[in-house]
Scaffold this active site. Structure first.
Site, mmCIF file in Angstrom:
data_model
loop_
_atom_site.group_PDB
_atom_site.id
_atom_site.type_symbol
_atom_site.label_atom_id
_atom_site.label_comp_id
_atom_site.label_asym_id
_atom_site.label_seq_id
_atom_site.Cartn_x
_atom_site.Cartn_y
_atom_site.Cartn_z
ATOM 1 N N GLU A 26 78.000 -106.252 -0.465
ATOM 2 C CA GLU A 26 78.585 -105.045 0.139
ATOM 3 C C GLU A 26 80.102 -105.141 0.185
ATOM 4 O O GLU A 26 80.804 -104.146 0.041
ATOM 5 C CB GLU A 26 77.981 -104.826 1.541
ATOM 6 C CG GLU A 26 76.541 -104.335 1.441
ATOM 7 C CD GLU A 26 75.631 -104.772 2.571
ATOM 8 O OE1 GLU A 26 76.145 -105.197 3.633
ATOM 9 O OE2 GLU A 26 74.402 -104.696 2.396
ATOM 10 N N ASN A 50 72.110 -111.756 9.006
ATOM 11 C CA ASN A 50 73.365 -111.056 8.748
ATOM 12 C C ASN A 50 73.241 -109.707 9.431
ATOM 13 O O ASN A 50 72.545 -108.816 8.927
ATOM 14 C CB ASN A 50 73.589 -110.895 7.238
ATOM 15 C CG ASN A 50 74.812 -110.042 6.926
ATOM 16 O OD1 ASN A 50 75.594 -109.711 7.827
ATOM 17 N ND2 ASN A 50 74.991 -109.693 5.665
ATOM 18 N N TRP A 51 73.887 -109.587 10.583
ATOM 19 C CA TRP A 51 73.742 -108.344 11.363
ATOM 20 C C TRP A 51 74.488 -107.182 10.713
ATOM 21 O O TRP A 51 74.301 -106.044 11.098
ATOM 22 C CB TRP A 51 74.260 -108.566 12.789
ATOM 23 C CG TRP A 51 73.379 -109.425 13.644
ATOM 24 C CD1 TRP A 51 72.218 -110.051 13.275
ATOM 25 C CD2 TRP A 51 73.586 -109.749 15.034
ATOM 26 N NE1 TRP A 51 71.693 -110.748 14.347
ATOM 27 C CE2 TRP A 51 72.514 -110.579 15.430
ATOM 28 C CE3 TRP A 51 74.574 -109.434 15.975
ATOM 29 C CZ2 TRP A 51 72.405 -111.078 16.730
ATOM 30 C CZ3 TRP A 51 74.465 -109.930 17.266
ATOM 31 C CH2 TRP A 51 73.389 -110.749 17.640
ATOM 32 N N LYS A 52 75.363 -107.487 9.754
ATOM 33 C CA LYS A 52 76.191 -106.445 9.131
ATOM 34 C C LYS A 52 76.904 -105.656 10.240
ATOM 35 O O LYS A 52 77.278 -106.253 11.241
ATOM 36 C CB LYS A 52 75.333 -105.574 8.208
ATOM 37 C CG LYS A 52 74.525 -106.430 7.212
ATOM 38 C CD LYS A 52 73.877 -105.654 6.107
ATOM 39 C CE LYS A 52 73.119 -106.613 5.184
ATOM 40 N NZ LYS A 52 72.548 -105.972 4.015
ATOM 41 N N GLU A 95 71.445 -113.218 -3.595
ATOM 42 C CA GLU A 95 70.991 -111.908 -3.126
ATOM 43 C C GLU A 95 71.047 -110.905 -4.276
ATOM 44 O O GLU A 95 72.109 -110.342 -4.556
ATOM 45 C CB GLU A 95 71.898 -111.417 -1.989
ATOM 46 C CG GLU A 95 71.903 -112.312 -0.777
ATOM 47 C CD GLU A 95 72.252 -111.548 0.497
ATOM 48 O OE1 GLU A 95 71.498 -111.696 1.457
ATOM 49 O OE2 GLU A 95 73.249 -110.809 0.521
ATOM 50 N N GLY A 123 68.179 -104.228 1.305
ATOM 51 C CA GLY A 123 67.977 -103.013 2.087
ATOM 52 C C GLY A 123 67.101 -101.981 1.398
ATOM 53 O O GLY A 123 67.018 -100.830 1.828
ATOM 54 N N SER A 125 65.632 -107.987 1.501
ATOM 55 C CA SER A 125 64.354 -107.491 2.039
ATOM 56 C C SER A 125 63.387 -108.622 2.396
ATOM 57 O O SER A 125 62.172 -108.475 2.254
ATOM 58 C CB SER A 125 63.692 -106.505 1.065
ATOM 59 O OG SER A 125 64.530 -105.369 0.876
ATOM 60 N N HIS A 154 79.749 -111.237 0.187
ATOM 61 C CA HIS A 154 78.529 -110.425 0.222
ATOM 62 C C HIS A 154 78.679 -109.250 -0.744
ATOM 63 O O HIS A 154 79.773 -108.711 -0.914
ATOM 64 C CB HIS A 154 78.277 -109.919 1.647
ATOM 65 C CG HIS A 154 76.924 -109.320 1.808
ATOM 66 N ND1 HIS A 154 76.636 -108.032 1.422
ATOM 67 C CD2 HIS A 154 75.759 -109.848 2.259
ATOM 68 C CE1 HIS A 154 75.355 -107.791 1.648
ATOM 69 N NE2 HIS A 154 74.797 -108.876 2.161
ATOM 70 N N GLY A 207 68.924 -109.447 6.470
ATOM 71 C CA GLY A 207 69.643 -108.291 6.995
ATOM 72 C C GLY A 207 68.797 -107.564 8.022
ATOM 73 O O GLY A 207 68.701 -107.963 9.190
ATOM 74 N N GLY A 208 68.145 -106.495 7.604
ATOM 75 C CA GLY A 208 67.394 -105.618 8.507
ATOM 76 C C GLY A 208 66.469 -106.353 9.474
ATOM 77 O O GLY A 208 66.449 -106.049 10.678
HETATM 78 P P1 13P Z 1 68.156 -106.880 3.897
HETATM 79 O O1 13P Z 1 67.390 -108.053 4.450
HETATM 80 O O2 13P Z 1 68.308 -105.759 4.884
HETATM 81 O O3 13P Z 1 67.629 -106.445 2.574
HETATM 82 O O4 13P Z 1 69.649 -107.407 3.647
HETATM 83 C C1 13P Z 1 69.826 -108.574 2.951
HETATM 84 C C2 13P Z 1 71.249 -108.962 3.026
HETATM 85 O O5 13P Z 1 72.104 -108.309 2.479
HETATM 86 C C3 13P Z 1 71.589 -110.136 3.836
HETATM 87 O O6 13P Z 1 72.907 -110.491 3.663
#
Ligand code: 13P
Length: 248
Positions: free
Chosen positions: A96, A9-11, A164, A170, A210, A94, A231-232
């Site tokens: 967010e 997920n590149w966000k 999640e 994050g 994470s 998600h 994510g990251g």
């Molecule tokens: P991180 O891997 O950066 O914690 O993010 C997870 C996430 O929200 C994937 O959708």
């Protein structure tokens, strides 16, 4: 057998040209992977990534979809617009989006049904906040997200669920593999009650929060965990490839 799926997920990261460079670096590193792979990219990157990923084993995903077929919804993107570029997966609900953009279980449900009708595979996100976990509300929060968010789905195996825990996103604070496995096991049990036990056995449930090259092996070894939403660590080719190749 559920085929594991690792999705990035590149966000809101990577311009189209940065995204293409990342995809080109990633392709040779993951070409022998045994799992399904996807990258869920910003909407404006989709046309370029659609070209860049052609002929590879990396599927293209989006990060949201509107529930209407078309119309006066300024700033939104429809399922057909995604389909035209070969998008296969779409992240829905998600945390967010729930936290910053007013996403509710009701809109999650509408988006999920629309995505399914268009032949997209929704990756529906659920998970509790730290406060909810610490006050013993994890199961009731998940119960509601699942019951309301997945209402009316005919074939549960057509969707992917991402568990999640908000406190792990994050933050570098991963759920332990046992914690993640236990909660995902709970989600599957609940899905068995809401749909049918057999359907629940078929649905793939990812862990997200994470997840990285260091912890992916332990997480992926757990019986209930069918993949990851990253994510990251999906923003660097080597890191993401190490997760995709967790079993090599
Ligand atoms: P991180 O891997 O950066 O914690 O993010 C997870 C996430 O929200 C994937 O959708």
């Amino acid at each position: 057998m559920r085929t594991p799926i690792i999705a990035g997920n590149w966000k809101m990261n990577n311009t189209a040209s940065e995204g293409v460079a990342l995809a080109n670096a990633l392709k040779p590193l993951v070409k022998n992977a045994d799992c399904e792979i996807a990258v869920c990219v910003p909407a404006i990157d989709i046309p370029a990534l659609s070209e860049a990923l052609k002929g590879s084993n990396i599927a293209l995903g989006a990060q949201n979809v509107h529930f209407a077929e078309k119309g006066a919804f300024t700033g939104e993107i429809s399922a057909n617009m995604l389909k035209e570029y070969g998008v296969k997966y779409v992240i829905i609900g998600h945390s967010e989006r729930r936290q910053y953009f007013g996403e509710t279980d009701e809109t999650v449900n509408k988006r999920t049904l629309t995505a399914l009708a268009a032949g997209l595979v929704p990756i529906v996100c659920v998970g509790e906040s730290l406060e909810e976990r610490e006050t013993g509300k994890t199961e009731s929060v998940l119960d509601k997200q699942l019951a309301d968010g997945l209402k009316g789905i005919e074939n549960l195996a057509d969707i992917v669920i991402a568990y999640e825990p908000v406190w792990a996103i994050g933050t570098g604070r991963t759920a332990t593999s046992e914690q993640a496995n236990e909660t995902i096991g709970y989600i599957r049990k609940k899905l068995g009650e809401l749909f049918c036990p057999k359907c629940a056995e078929k649905v793939r449930i990812q862990y997200g929060g994470s997840m990285n090259a260091g912890n992916c092996k332990d997480l992926m070894a757990m019986s209930e965990i069918d993949g990851g939403l990253i994510g990251g660590a999906s923003l660097k080719a080597n890191d993401f490839a190490a997760i995709v190749n967790y079993n090599k």
